[in-house]
Design an enzyme around this catalytic site. Structure first.
Site, PDB file in Angstrom:
ATOM      1  N   CYS A  58       2.505  97.144  59.405  1.00  0.00           N
ATOM      2  CA  CYS A  58       3.818  97.518  59.953  1.00  0.00           C
ATOM      3  C   CYS A  58       3.752  97.535  61.488  1.00  0.00           C
ATOM      4  CB  CYS A  58       4.218  98.891  59.428  1.00  0.00           C
ATOM      5  SG  CYS A  58       5.844  99.398  60.001  1.00  0.00           S
ATOM      6  N   CYS A  62       4.080 104.947  64.085  1.00  0.00           N
ATOM      7  CA  CYS A  62       4.134 106.318  63.553  1.00  0.00           C
ATOM      8  C   CYS A  62       2.704 106.876  63.425  1.00  0.00           C
ATOM      9  CB  CYS A  62       4.831 106.324  62.203  1.00  0.00           C
ATOM     10  SG  CYS A  62       6.373 105.364  62.207  1.00  0.00           S
ATOM     11  N   CYS A  65       0.796 107.360  60.057  1.00  0.00           N
ATOM     12  CA  CYS A  65       0.936 106.377  58.975  1.00  0.00           C
ATOM     13  C   CYS A  65      -0.231 105.404  58.849  1.00  0.00           C
ATOM     14  CB  CYS A  65       2.229 105.584  59.144  1.00  0.00           C
ATOM     15  SG  CYS A  65       2.541 104.549  57.686  1.00  0.00           S
ATOM     16  N   CYS A 102      11.123 104.649  43.060  1.00  0.00           N
ATOM     17  CA  CYS A 102      11.306 104.531  44.508  1.00  0.00           C
ATOM     18  C   CYS A 102      10.424 103.415  45.048  1.00  0.00           C
ATOM     19  CB  CYS A 102      10.894 105.822  45.210  1.00  0.00           C
ATOM     20  SG  CYS A 102      11.688 107.263  44.544  1.00  0.00           S
ATOM     21  N   CYS A 133      15.644 103.977  44.141  1.00  0.00           N
ATOM     22  CA  CYS A 133      15.580 104.448  45.523  1.00  0.00           C
ATOM     23  C   CYS A 133      14.759 103.439  46.307  1.00  0.00           C
ATOM     24  CB  CYS A 133      14.906 105.821  45.565  1.00  0.00           C
ATOM     25  SG  CYS A 133      14.695 106.439  47.250  1.00  0.00           S
ATOM     26  N   CYS A 193      18.273 110.336  50.843  1.00  0.00           N
ATOM     27  CA  CYS A 193      17.020 111.067  50.653  1.00  0.00           C
ATOM     28  C   CYS A 193      16.400 111.171  52.042  1.00  0.00           C
ATOM     29  CB  CYS A 193      16.112 110.288  49.703  1.00  0.00           C
ATOM     30  SG  CYS A 193      14.453 110.970  49.587  1.00  0.00           S
ATOM     31  N   ARG A 265      12.042 117.993  47.541  1.00  0.00           N
ATOM     32  CA  ARG A 265      10.883 117.356  46.901  1.00  0.00           C
ATOM     33  C   ARG A 265       9.567 117.783  47.536  1.00  0.00           C
ATOM     34  NH1 ARG A 265      11.800 111.915  46.975  1.00  0.00           N
ATOM     35  NH2 ARG A 265      13.086 112.265  45.147  1.00  0.00           N
TER      36      ARG A 265
END
Ligand code: SAM
Ligand code: DTB
Ligand code: SF4
Length: 351
Positions: A58, A62, A65, A102, A133, A193, A265
């Site tokens: 990616c 972040c 991550c 998801c 999702c 979400c 969650r």
């Protein structure tokens, strides 16, 4: 302060949220449990399964991550999964009792050429009778509409932390970008979400700030994932000090109080929580989990272990209202519970 009023608010003041964090732990949990019971069956937990449809490489930075190309976390980069392969995984997830599937992609945002594949995935999973999702990064208004038209029920896009702490975690896109994507998702008619991560070195004030942002949205996100940082070697947050587990539980309880009708969650980080801590999180108002051995790239508790915990706590997986799948679902879940009980029996017998 008594917050157990049966109303949804989106005008919370920082001082009110701070007061909730300041409550003695038992008072906070008691209030959260009262509010929880006004809106939900306290012995039901919604079960979702995650699937990483595009892993690694990616371009974003972040700091938490493992999938960012900027950090060497030993993760193999993978291409977008084939639609059939995703549908096979969805079928397996359904058979093991998940009601929502998801799909996550390590993208800054989807490219035009990706859209036909992800919309086929949505259609295929919906046809199996599961909720869908996706979390694919930033979305334009057009992309949000395309996904919504394909039948996507939920879009996951987290604020991650407070606006103030955000810059110490991510520099490749700004808080407002996230809010814009969330607006696009809402306007396209999908459920939102949206939550964050705790344990990244933020102050309590930042946890207040994150929950304040979520709770003061025009409409509360239907689903609020509270992730506890999974520390992954190679990421800048690998050596981050542990958060006091009670501060994690407090965050769940305050989320429950501020957004009484939303599913909260208990998300990433369960692998590092013992059963008692998870039970406390359910008591604090968490009523959804990710189920299955893997999150996107990091381990999650084994499905059997979760079913054993549910069984020990008298918790049942929440079933969907659509009746045609309910019986199948109950049968699958009953099988899982029997299996889990057998495992526990043999474990007890051997120890
Ligand atoms: N790339 C998309 C995005 O960032 O929106 C979707 C996938 S991304 C992995 C989804 C969410 O997973 C992130 O927003 C973050 O909240 C959560 N996450 C990622 N790594 C994590 C970690 N190590 N610990 C806890 N949560 C994590
Ligand atoms: C969310 O809030 N947590 C999930 C989901 N949304 C996509 C992701 C957790 C990822 C944990 C790190 C990993 O497994 O790569
Ligand atoms: Fe990319 Fe999402 Fe990971 Fe950020 S959280 S690096 S955007 S996969």
């Amino acid at each position: 302060m008594n917050v157990a009023a049966n109303t949804l608010r989106n005008n919370w003041k920082r001082a009110e949220v701070q007061q909730l964090f300041d409550l003695p732990f038992n008072d906070l949990l008691f209030q959260a449990q009262l509010v929880h019971r006004q809106h939900f069956n306290p012995n039901e937990v919604q079960v979702s399964t995650l699937c990483s449809i595009k892993t690694g490489a990616c371009p974003e930075d972040c700091a938490y991550c493992p999938q960012s190309a900027r950090y060497d976390t030993g993760l193999e980069r993978e291409k977008l999964m084939a639609v059939e392969k995703v549908l096979e995984e969805a079928k397996a997830a359904k058979a093991s009792g998940a009601t929502r599937f998801c799909m996550g992609a390590a993208w800054r945002s989807p490219k035009a050429k990706d859209m036909q594949y992800v919309t086929s995935m949505v259609k295929g999973v919906k046809d199996m009778g599961m909720e869908t999702c996706m979390t694919l990064g930033m979305l334009s208004a057009e992309q949000a509409t395309e996904l919504s038209d394909a039948g996507l029920d939920y879009y996951n896009h987290n604020l991650d932390t407070s606006p103030e702490f955000y810059d110490s975690i991510i520099t490749t896109r700004i808080y407002q970008d996230r809010l814009d994507t969330l607006d696009n998702v809402r306007s396209a008619g999908m459920k939102v979400c949206c939550g964050g991560i705790v344990g990244m070195g933020e102050e309590e004030n930042d946890r207040v700030g994150l929950l304040l942002e979520l709770a003061n949205m025009k409409e509360h996100p239907e689903s609020v994932p509270i992730n506890m940082l999974v520390k992954v070697e190679g990421t800048p947050l690998a050596e981050q000090a542990d958060l006091d587990p009670f501060d994690f539980i407090r965050t769940v309880a305050v989320a429950r109080l501020l957004m009484p009708a939303s599913h909260v969650r208990l998300s990433a980080g369960r692998e590092d929580m013992n059963d008692q801590m998870q039970a406390l999180a359910f008591l604090a108002g968490a009523n959804s989990i990710f189920y299955g051995e893997k999150l996107l790239t990091t381990p999650n508790p084994e499905a059997n272990k979760d079913m054993q915990l549910f069984s020990r706590l008298g918790i049942k997986p929440e079933s969907r209202e659509e009746l045609h799948t309910e019986q199948e679902q109950n049968e699958a879940i009953a099988d899982q519970i029997v299996e889990a009980k057998m495992d526990q029996f043999f474990y007890d017998a051997a120890n």
